[in-house]
Motif scaffolding. Sequence first.
Motif, PDB file in Angstrom:
ATOM      1  N   ASP A  85       0.855  -1.198   0.000  1.00 25.50           N
ATOM      2  CA  ASP A  85       0.000   0.000   0.000  1.00 25.50           C
ATOM      3  C   ASP A  85       0.886   1.242   0.000  1.00 25.50           C
ATOM      4  N   SER A  86       1.670   1.398   1.076  1.00 23.47           N
ATOM      5  CA  SER A  86       2.571   2.544   1.198  1.00 23.47           C
ATOM      6  C   SER A  86       3.718   2.091   2.087  1.00 23.47           C
ATOM      7  N   THR A  87       4.938   2.371   1.701  1.00 26.56           N
ATOM      8  CA  THR A  87       6.073   1.955   2.545  1.00 26.56           C
ATOM      9  C   THR A  87       6.058   2.709   3.875  1.00 26.56           C
ATOM     10  N   ASN A  88       5.531   3.940   3.893  1.00 23.87           N
ATOM     11  CA  ASN A  88       5.415   4.644   5.181  1.00 23.87           C
ATOM     12  C   ASN A  88       4.466   3.897   6.111  1.00 23.87           C
ATOM     13  N   GLY A 131       1.512  11.632  -0.314  1.00 23.28           N
ATOM     14  CA  GLY A 131       2.315  12.797   0.002  1.00 23.28           C
ATOM     15  C   GLY A 131       1.753  13.446   1.258  1.00 23.28           C
ATOM     16  N   ARG A 132       2.062  14.707   1.455  1.00 23.78           N
ATOM     17  CA  ARG A 132       1.518  15.411   2.607  1.00 23.78           C
ATOM     18  C   ARG A 132       0.022  15.612   2.404  1.00 23.78           C
ATOM     19  N   LYS A 133      -0.684  15.758   3.495  1.00 25.95           N
ATOM     20  CA  LYS A 133      -2.150  15.953   3.446  1.00 25.95           C
ATOM     21  C   LYS A 133      -2.855  14.897   2.588  1.00 25.95           C
ATOM     22  N   ARG A 160      -2.190  13.562  -0.116  1.00 24.61           N
ATOM     23  CA  ARG A 160      -2.159  13.693  -1.573  1.00 24.61           C
ATOM     24  C   ARG A 160      -1.623  12.404  -2.183  1.00 24.61           C
ATOM     25  N   HIS A 161      -2.069  12.110  -3.396  1.00 21.95           N
ATOM     26  CA  HIS A 161      -1.627  10.893  -4.078  1.00 21.95           C
ATOM     27  C   HIS A 161      -0.167  11.025  -4.517  1.00 21.95           C
ATOM     28  N   TRP A 162       0.604   9.970  -4.316  1.00 20.34           N
ATOM     29  CA  TRP A 162       1.979   9.936  -4.836  1.00 20.34           C
ATOM     30  C   TRP A 162       2.077   8.829  -5.873  1.00 20.34           C
ATOM     31  N   GLU A 163       2.318   9.200  -7.108  1.00 21.64           N
ATOM     32  CA  GLU A 163       2.382   8.268  -8.235  1.00 21.64           C
ATOM     33  C   GLU A 163       3.608   7.357  -8.070  1.00 21.64           C
ATOM     34  N   ILE A 180      12.297   4.686  -6.769  1.00 20.89           N
ATOM     35  CA  ILE A 180      12.672   4.205  -5.434  1.00 20.89           C
ATOM     36  C   ILE A 180      11.564   4.670  -4.504  1.00 20.89           C
ATOM     37  N   TRP A 181      10.818   3.722  -3.969  1.00 23.88           N
ATOM     38  CA  TRP A 181       9.763   4.031  -2.996  1.00 23.88           C
ATOM     39  C   TRP A 181      10.194   3.369  -1.707  1.00 23.88           C
ATOM     40  N   MET A 182      10.694   4.153  -0.783  1.00 26.24           N
ATOM     41  CA  MET A 182      11.232   3.537   0.429  1.00 26.24           C
ATOM     42  C   MET A 182      10.931   4.377   1.661  1.00 26.24           C
ATOM     43  N   SER A 183      10.905   3.694   2.821  1.00 23.79           N
ATOM     44  CA  SER A 183      10.691   4.367   4.096  1.00 23.79           C
ATOM     45  C   SER A 183      11.543   3.693   5.151  1.00 23.79           C
ATOM     46  N   PHE A 184      11.997   4.494   6.108  1.00 24.02           N
ATOM     47  CA  PHE A 184      12.778   3.922   7.205  1.00 24.02           C
ATOM     48  C   PHE A 184      12.449   4.680   8.482  1.00 24.02           C
ATOM     49  N   PRO A 189      10.354  22.866   2.050  1.00 24.24           N
ATOM     50  CA  PRO A 189      11.265  22.052   2.859  1.00 24.24           C
ATOM     51  C   PRO A 189      11.483  20.637   2.334  1.00 24.24           C
ATOM     52  N   ASN A 190      10.565  20.123   1.458  1.00 19.30           N
ATOM     53  CA  ASN A 190      10.603  18.665   1.271  1.00 19.30           C
ATOM     54  C   ASN A 190      10.676  18.146  -0.156  1.00 19.30           C
ATOM     55  N   ASP A 191      10.934  19.005  -1.130  1.00 20.76           N
ATOM     56  CA  ASP A 191      10.990  18.505  -2.508  1.00 20.76           C
ATOM     57  C   ASP A 191      12.385  18.683  -3.075  1.00 20.76           C
ATOM     58  N   ARG A 236      11.096  20.928 -12.111  1.00 19.25           N
ATOM     59  CA  ARG A 236      10.219  19.744 -12.055  1.00 19.25           C
ATOM     60  C   ARG A 236      10.622  18.841 -10.899  1.00 19.25           C
ATOM     61  N   LYS A 237       9.585  18.310 -10.247  1.00 23.24           N
ATOM     62  CA  LYS A 237       9.854  17.524  -9.035  1.00 23.24           C
ATOM     63  C   LYS A 237      10.390  16.135  -9.396  1.00 23.24           C
ATOM     64  N   VAL A 238      11.491  15.765  -8.757  1.00 20.88           N
ATOM     65  CA  VAL A 238      12.092  14.453  -9.004  1.00 20.88           C
ATOM     66  C   VAL A 238      12.074  13.602  -7.721  1.00 20.88           C
TER      67      VAL A 238
HETATM   68  C1  BT5 Z   1       5.504  14.664  -1.216  1.00 21.14           C
HETATM   69  O1  BT5 Z   1       4.272  15.136  -0.889  1.00 21.14           O
HETATM   70  O2  BT5 Z   1       6.210  15.133  -2.059  1.00 21.14           O
HETATM   71  C2  BT5 Z   1       5.936  13.435  -0.427  1.00 21.14           C
HETATM   72  C3  BT5 Z   1       5.961  12.195  -1.270  1.00 21.14           C
HETATM   73  C4  BT5 Z   1       6.519  11.027  -0.513  1.00 21.14           C
HETATM   74  C5  BT5 Z   1       6.418   9.753  -1.289  1.00 21.14           C
HETATM   75  C6  BT5 Z   1       7.108   8.607  -0.604  1.00 21.14           C
HETATM   76  S1  BT5 Z   1       7.237   7.199  -1.622  1.00 21.14           S
HETATM   77  C7  BT5 Z   1       7.705   6.222  -0.278  1.00 21.14           C
HETATM   78  C8  BT5 Z   1       6.855   6.670   0.916  1.00 21.14           C
HETATM   79  N1  BT5 Z   1       5.587   5.994   0.974  1.00 21.14           N
HETATM   80  C9  BT5 Z   1       4.556   6.825   0.802  1.00 21.14           C
HETATM   81  O3  BT5 Z   1       3.354   6.494   0.817  1.00 21.14           O
HETATM   82  N2  BT5 Z   1       5.012   8.083   0.626  1.00 21.14           N
HETATM   83  C10 BT5 Z   1       6.463   8.134   0.701  1.00 21.14           C
HETATM   84  P1  BT5 Z   1       3.669  16.522  -1.365  1.00 21.14           P
HETATM   85  O4  BT5 Z   1       4.665  17.607  -1.152  1.00 21.14           O
HETATM   86  O5  BT5 Z   1       2.357  16.603  -0.698  1.00 21.14           O
HETATM   87  O6  BT5 Z   1       3.500  16.364  -2.923  1.00 21.14           O
HETATM   88  C11 BT5 Z   1       2.480  15.592  -3.502  1.00 21.14           C
HETATM   89  C12 BT5 Z   1       2.258  16.108  -4.937  1.00 21.14           C
HETATM   90  O7  BT5 Z   1       3.361  15.738  -5.779  1.00 21.14           O
HETATM   91  C13 BT5 Z   1       1.047  15.510  -5.607  1.00 21.14           C
HETATM   92  O8  BT5 Z   1      -0.118  16.232  -5.293  1.00 21.14           O
HETATM   93  C14 BT5 Z   1       1.406  15.606  -7.095  1.00 21.14           C
HETATM   94  O9  BT5 Z   1       1.138  16.899  -7.604  1.00 21.14           O
HETATM   95  C15 BT5 Z   1       2.907  15.442  -7.093  1.00 21.14           C
HETATM   96  N3  BT5 Z   1       3.322  14.071  -7.422  1.00 21.14           N
HETATM   97  C16 BT5 Z   1       2.667  12.902  -7.203  1.00 21.14           C
HETATM   98  N4  BT5 Z   1       3.400  11.850  -7.591  1.00 21.14           N
HETATM   99  C17 BT5 Z   1       4.559  12.361  -8.080  1.00 21.14           C
HETATM  100  C18 BT5 Z   1       5.731  11.790  -8.624  1.00 21.14           C
HETATM  101  N5  BT5 Z   1       5.919  10.471  -8.750  1.00 21.14           N
HETATM  102  N6  BT5 Z   1       6.705  12.640  -9.029  1.00 21.14           N
HETATM  103  C19 BT5 Z   1       6.589  13.972  -8.924  1.00 21.14           C
HETATM  104  N7  BT5 Z   1       5.512  14.565  -8.409  1.00 21.14           N
HETATM  105  C20 BT5 Z   1       4.507  13.772  -7.992  1.00 21.14           C
END
Ligand code: BT5
Length: 254
Positions: A20-23, A50-52, A54-57, A64-68, A107-109, A115-117
């Motif tokens: 589901d999510s590594t976090n 993501g925060r709040k 939000r969906h993270w693709e 790399i989808w990882m959590s520690f 603080p977190n991107d 473009r966000k990487v």
């Molecule tokens: C983040 O949130 O940037 C934090 C993302 C953390 C993801 C990791 S993956 C491993 C671990 N397990 C999880 O479930 N989460 C962590 P935020 O600043 O809220 O940005 C979210 C926004 O980034 C979304 O609303 C999209 O616009 C955009 N986004 C979604 N997927 C993306 C992707 N793969 N690459 C770039 N932008 C993306």
Amino acid sequence: QSRLETKWFGRKISYFDVIDSTNSEIKRQAEKEFIPGMLAIAEKQTLGRGRKERHWESPAKTGIWMSFAVKPDLPPYKASMITLVTALAVAKAIKDVTGLNTEIKWPNDIVIGSRKVVGILTEMSAEMTTINYVVIGIGINVNMESFPAELEDKATSLYIAGGTKVRRSSIVAKFGKYFEKYYEIFCKDGNLSGIKDEYEKLLVNRNKEVYIIEGDSRIKRVAIGIDTDGELLVKDDNGNIEKIMAGEVSIRGI
Ligand code: BT5
């Protein structure tokens, strides 16, 4: 070099094809038994966030989808500083492995050419005055060749930016080394004084104009750096310096 050469980061690793999510996974594990540096890595996440919320693709195999988890002996309000420690360690790892210059969007991107990487999600379990554990989740777009339409002009990958496929384990291994180093400095100091200069060098739009968005207002400031608590420092036209706390406002241009 893609083997882990760390002291405690990733000494316990759980690896998943799909999760589901590594976090969420590391939280479940830490609730049962906390091991410092315990790491979960997945090929694909179905509920990456993501925060709040939000969906993270998180497509299969390309990222790399990882959590520690860590447990700093610090008061809970300091946990958010670990996000900045993490961002610096990821940026350094990417530079070492690929040669690519990234910038940190406080603080977190982490971005390349705006473009966000990389995205970082730090979550904490704490009592009033003590931290039980902090989960640090990192999503790094490594080898994807394209993104879904809604991310097309917001996201990039190391492959798109650099033109060559990257071995994901090399980045994880380098990240672990840098994270341990910076995190130990941070824990010893109890603040970001030891990494502030390096972080600021990578700050997007440092010494340039940024806009602070609060509701309908849009205020122009110049971003000058961070303070040792991780707040963003901005300057107005009269040279007055203000501190901005993460989560307080949204910043454009940084
Ligand atoms: C983040 O949130 O940037 C934090 C993302 C953390 C993801 C990791 S993956 C491993 C671990 N397990 C999880 O479930 N989460 C962590 P935020 O600043 O809220 O940005 C979210 C926004 O980034 C979304 O609303 C999209 O616009 C955009 N986004 C979604 N997927 C993306 C992707 N793969 N690459 C770039 N932008 C993306």
